[in-house]
Scaffold this motif. Structure first.
Motif, PDB file in Angstrom:
ATOM      1  N   MET A   1       0.826  -1.196   0.000  1.00  0.00           N
ATOM      2  CA  MET A   1       0.000   0.000   0.000  1.00  0.00           C
ATOM      3  C   MET A   1       0.868   1.257   0.000  1.00  0.00           C
ATOM      4  O   MET A   1       0.535   2.253  -0.624  1.00  0.00           O
ATOM      5  CB  MET A   1      -0.942   0.004   1.201  1.00  0.00           C
ATOM      6  CG  MET A   1      -1.960   1.128   1.186  1.00  0.00           C
ATOM      7  SD  MET A   1      -3.234   0.985   2.437  1.00  0.00           S
ATOM      8  CE  MET A   1      -2.325   1.520   3.891  1.00  0.00           C
ATOM      9  N   GLN A   2       2.014   1.173   0.701  1.00  0.00           N
ATOM     10  CA  GLN A   2       2.905   2.336   0.751  1.00  0.00           C
ATOM     11  C   GLN A   2       3.419   2.708  -0.645  1.00  0.00           C
ATOM     12  O   GLN A   2       3.562   3.894  -0.974  1.00  0.00           O
ATOM     13  CB  GLN A   2       4.091   2.061   1.684  1.00  0.00           C
ATOM     14  CG  GLN A   2       3.743   2.028   3.154  1.00  0.00           C
ATOM     15  CD  GLN A   2       3.180   0.679   3.590  1.00  0.00           C
ATOM     16  OE1 GLN A   2       3.066  -0.237   2.772  1.00  0.00           O
ATOM     17  NE2 GLN A   2       2.825   0.569   4.866  1.00  0.00           N
ATOM     18  N   LEU A   3       3.684   1.684  -1.462  1.00  0.00           N
ATOM     19  CA  LEU A   3       4.159   1.936  -2.823  1.00  0.00           C
ATOM     20  C   LEU A   3       3.090   2.664  -3.637  1.00  0.00           C
ATOM     21  O   LEU A   3       3.390   3.604  -4.381  1.00  0.00           O
ATOM     22  CB  LEU A   3       4.524   0.604  -3.500  1.00  0.00           C
ATOM     23  CG  LEU A   3       4.973   0.686  -4.953  1.00  0.00           C
ATOM     24  CD1 LEU A   3       6.212   1.550  -5.092  1.00  0.00           C
ATOM     25  CD2 LEU A   3       5.228  -0.715  -5.524  1.00  0.00           C
ATOM     26  N   LEU A   4       1.843   2.256  -3.465  1.00  0.00           N
ATOM     27  CA  LEU A   4       0.743   2.899  -4.164  1.00  0.00           C
ATOM     28  C   LEU A   4       0.628   4.365  -3.733  1.00  0.00           C
ATOM     29  O   LEU A   4       0.475   5.272  -4.572  1.00  0.00           O
ATOM     30  CB  LEU A   4      -0.562   2.149  -3.876  1.00  0.00           C
ATOM     31  CG  LEU A   4      -1.836   2.659  -4.558  1.00  0.00           C
ATOM     32  CD1 LEU A   4      -1.722   2.545  -6.066  1.00  0.00           C
ATOM     33  CD2 LEU A   4      -3.054   1.875  -4.052  1.00  0.00           C
ATOM     34  N   GLU A   5       0.715   4.609  -2.434  1.00  0.00           N
ATOM     35  CA  GLU A   5       0.629   5.979  -1.927  1.00  0.00           C
ATOM     36  C   GLU A   5       1.771   6.835  -2.461  1.00  0.00           C
ATOM     37  O   GLU A   5       1.578   8.005  -2.840  1.00  0.00           O
ATOM     38  CB  GLU A   5       0.644   5.974  -0.400  1.00  0.00           C
ATOM     39  CG  GLU A   5      -0.612   5.379   0.215  1.00  0.00           C
ATOM     40  CD  GLU A   5      -0.490   5.247   1.728  1.00  0.00           C
ATOM     41  OE1 GLU A   5       0.658   5.220   2.237  1.00  0.00           O
ATOM     42  OE2 GLU A   5      -1.540   5.180   2.401  1.00  0.00           O
ATOM     43  N   ALA A   6       2.973   6.262  -2.494  1.00  0.00           N
ATOM     44  CA  ALA A   6       4.139   7.008  -2.980  1.00  0.00           C
ATOM     45  C   ALA A   6       3.969   7.399  -4.444  1.00  0.00           C
ATOM     46  O   ALA A   6       4.284   8.537  -4.843  1.00  0.00           O
ATOM     47  CB  ALA A   6       5.400   6.162  -2.792  1.00  0.00           C
ATOM     48  N   LYS A   7       3.458   6.468  -5.250  1.00  0.00           N
ATOM     49  CA  LYS A   7       3.266   6.770  -6.668  1.00  0.00           C
ATOM     50  C   LYS A   7       2.215   7.864  -6.859  1.00  0.00           C
ATOM     51  O   LYS A   7       2.365   8.744  -7.717  1.00  0.00           O
ATOM     52  CB  LYS A   7       2.842   5.503  -7.423  1.00  0.00           C
ATOM     53  CG  LYS A   7       3.983   4.539  -7.703  1.00  0.00           C
ATOM     54  CD  LYS A   7       3.521   3.429  -8.628  1.00  0.00           C
ATOM     55  CE  LYS A   7       4.675   2.506  -9.004  1.00  0.00           C
ATOM     56  NZ  LYS A   7       4.264   1.450  -9.947  1.00  0.00           N
TER      57      LYS A   7
END
Length: 548
Positions: A1-7
């Motif tokens: 989920m963190q990767l999605l938020e970062a993108k």
């Protein structure tokens, strides 16, 4: 989920096309999330996504031990729960089922867990990305809906079990039709009328169906137990009666019951031979090399009817074509309503025979062929007829609808035949061969796709776009859902990958539509399993199809 938020943070306020960088796989705490396709702009079809949860996180692993039909119903139920939970959120959509329970791809079970396939409308402000809205949608709202629709404690389990058991009951009832020599079964207490012509919900306060004693039979359902109802025998059955008394309503309930219905629909204990096909007149449709000679011959200008083709069929030629195409595709029962039939295909009465001699009439009416369909080809026909009594001579069973109730008037019909014998002369030969199997040119399908930039699109259940061609399907009343048409297009796509002529296209589609049919399809959530007969019916209406 963190990767999605970062993108999402990275592309905030960028041009909408920057959303394309989000394609890929993301790991949430209790499910995996896949963004498969991303819409090109805010007005394009929504992005396709999937979410997969392991069985151990759902407390639903017991579903893996159930029958294929039970699992189909459970997947349907979960899709309905997801649709209900997301109905207040315009950004999330799943393929919402209607009154019938089809084999859909919106929810898929495998050994690992449950996969949900749905669409997300990625938010924008005048073609600029709004990261905060997108983040709220995909990291708060979406996970909540996924969890609530795939975990036992959040689901109405008893309701789900009733939903699944109703399907197993319908499947069991349908399997008993053959051993009881029946075309269909209509349970007592069924609600036949619908709320409106464009609404498939049951009519409130409708008169429940009650079967006549002469046609009563009890069938066994594994969960409901013994169910009493009207058995519609194989052979030739007429539904007669005055106008507005429910003739077509009974036929419509029977034609829709090649599929299973949800509990509370009113038709959940009506079942029909799954090959039963409704045919009608369809002016203006195309016909490709169909043998109409048993019904139409000696056309003006010497036009051949043994391999008849046209881009503008008349009412009689279109109905004769549909009949022959249906038998070619494997139909063992035909459903016909005189209201939507070509009168000159159905009957030629005594006076018209006296006025126009047989040598000047190309059409051999169905009334003179229907007994041969039954006796030589083992084809059953269920016929709604209110205007001509000449079919009484060949009918095995006659059901009168009176005030939406069925009466067995077979004995009375025999008395009418004895006291009012027909004066018309039977026309046509005494031999009726099965229509030959036509071959399909795969290359023609492939060329159509290539010319149309591989477009397979469906907006509703009356139109399929394949390549550049828009196929008009308004006459196909047994297509239950637009998602079935989408699958039809992808089946053609698969067939087009082969070379040469497909010698038995109907059997080829039947083989494709096995229990694992969706595994050869794209990972889309808006596909539903059609009947092979309907795949062929749609194909027969493609104007650029090439048959020989």
């Amino acid at each position: 989920m963190q990767l999605l938020e970062a993108k999402l943070h990275k592309i905030d306020r960028h041009n909408y096309r920057s959303y394309s960088s989000m394609r890929g796989e993301y790991t949430f705490v209790d499910f995996d999330f896949f963004i498969d396709t991303v819409q090109a702009d805010p007005y394009a079809p929504a992005s396709r996504v999937r979410a997969r949860r392991k069985w151990a996180l759902t407390d639903l692993a017991w579903l893996k031990d159930q029958s294929q039909d039970y699992q189909r119903a459970a997947r349907d139920f979960i899709a309905r729960q997801f649709a209900d939970l997301s109905q207040q959120e315009n950004g999330i959509q799943i393929d919402r089922p209607g009154q019938v329970i089809l084999d859909r791809t919106a929810v898929v079970f495998d050994e690992e867990g449950i996969e949900l396939r749905f669409r997300i409308n990625l938010p924008a402000d005048d073609r600029k990305i709004i990261a905060k809205k997108a983040m709220n949608l995909m990291t708060f709202t979406m996970p909540k809906i996924i969890r609530r629709s795939t975990i036992a404690r959040e689901l109405p389990i008893e309701e789900m079990k009733r939903h699944c058991e109703a399907v197993e009951d319908q499947v069991a009832l349908r399997k008993q039709l053959e051993e009881n020599n029946l075309l269909a079964f209509v349970a007592d207490g069924s609600v036949l009328p619908r709320l409106a012509g464009n609404v498939d919900l049951p009519m409130a306060n409708a008169i429940p169906f009650e079967c006549p004693a002469e046609l009563a039979i009890e069938l066994d359902a594994p969960h409901k137990g013994k169910i009493r109802g009207m058995g519609v025998p194989k052979g030739i059955t007429m539904i007669v009666g005055g106008g507005f008394h429910g003739k077509s309503t009974l036929l419509n309930a029977i034609e829709s019951s090649v599929y299973d219905h949800i509990p509370g629909d009113g038709r959940e204990y009506i079942v029909t031979d799954e090959s039963a096909t409704k045919i009608r007149a369809e002016d203006g449709r195309c016909v490709h090399n169909v043998d109409l000679s048993p019904y139409i011959s000696n056309l003006p200008m010497g036009k051949d009817t043994a391999a008849f083709s046209t881009q503008d069929a008349s009412g009689s030629t279109s109905q004769a074509s549909w009949l022959q195409e249906s038998l070619e595709a494997g139909a063992k029962a035909l459903l016909i309503d005189e209201d939507t039939s070509a009168s000159n295909f159905m009957i030629r009465d005594e006076r018209m025979q006296a006025l126009i001699s047989k040598k000047d009439e190309p059409i051999t009416p169905l009334v003179d062929r229907i007994a041969l369909l039954r006796d030589q080809l083992d084809i059953s026909v269920l016929l709604v007829m209110g205007g001509s009594g000449d079919y009484l001579d060949v009918a095995d069973t006659v059901i009168q609808m009176h005030n939406y109730q069925a009466l067995d008037v077979t004995a009375k019909a025999k008395e009418v035949i004895a006291t009012h014998p027909t004066r018309r002369t039977s026309e046509g030969s005494e031999i009726l061969p099965l229509p030959r199997t036509r071959q399909l040119n795969r290359a023609a399908l492939k060329t159509m796709l290539e010319d149309g930039k591989f477009r397979i699109q469906v907006k509703n259940k009356t139109t399929l776009r394949f390549g550049r061609e828009l196929i008009d399907l308004q006459a196909l009343e047994q297509i239950a859902d637009s998602s079935q048409l989408y699958t039809v297009g992808w089946l053609w796509f698969q067939l087009a990958q082969g070379k040469g002529w497909e010698k038995q296209p109907s059997k080829a589609f039947e083989n494709m539509l096995n229990d694992d049919w969706f595994r050869t399809m794209p990972h889309y959530g808006d596909l539903a399993k059609p009947r092979a007969i309907d795949v062929m019916a749609v194909l027969n209406r493609m104007r650029k199809a090439d048959f020989k």
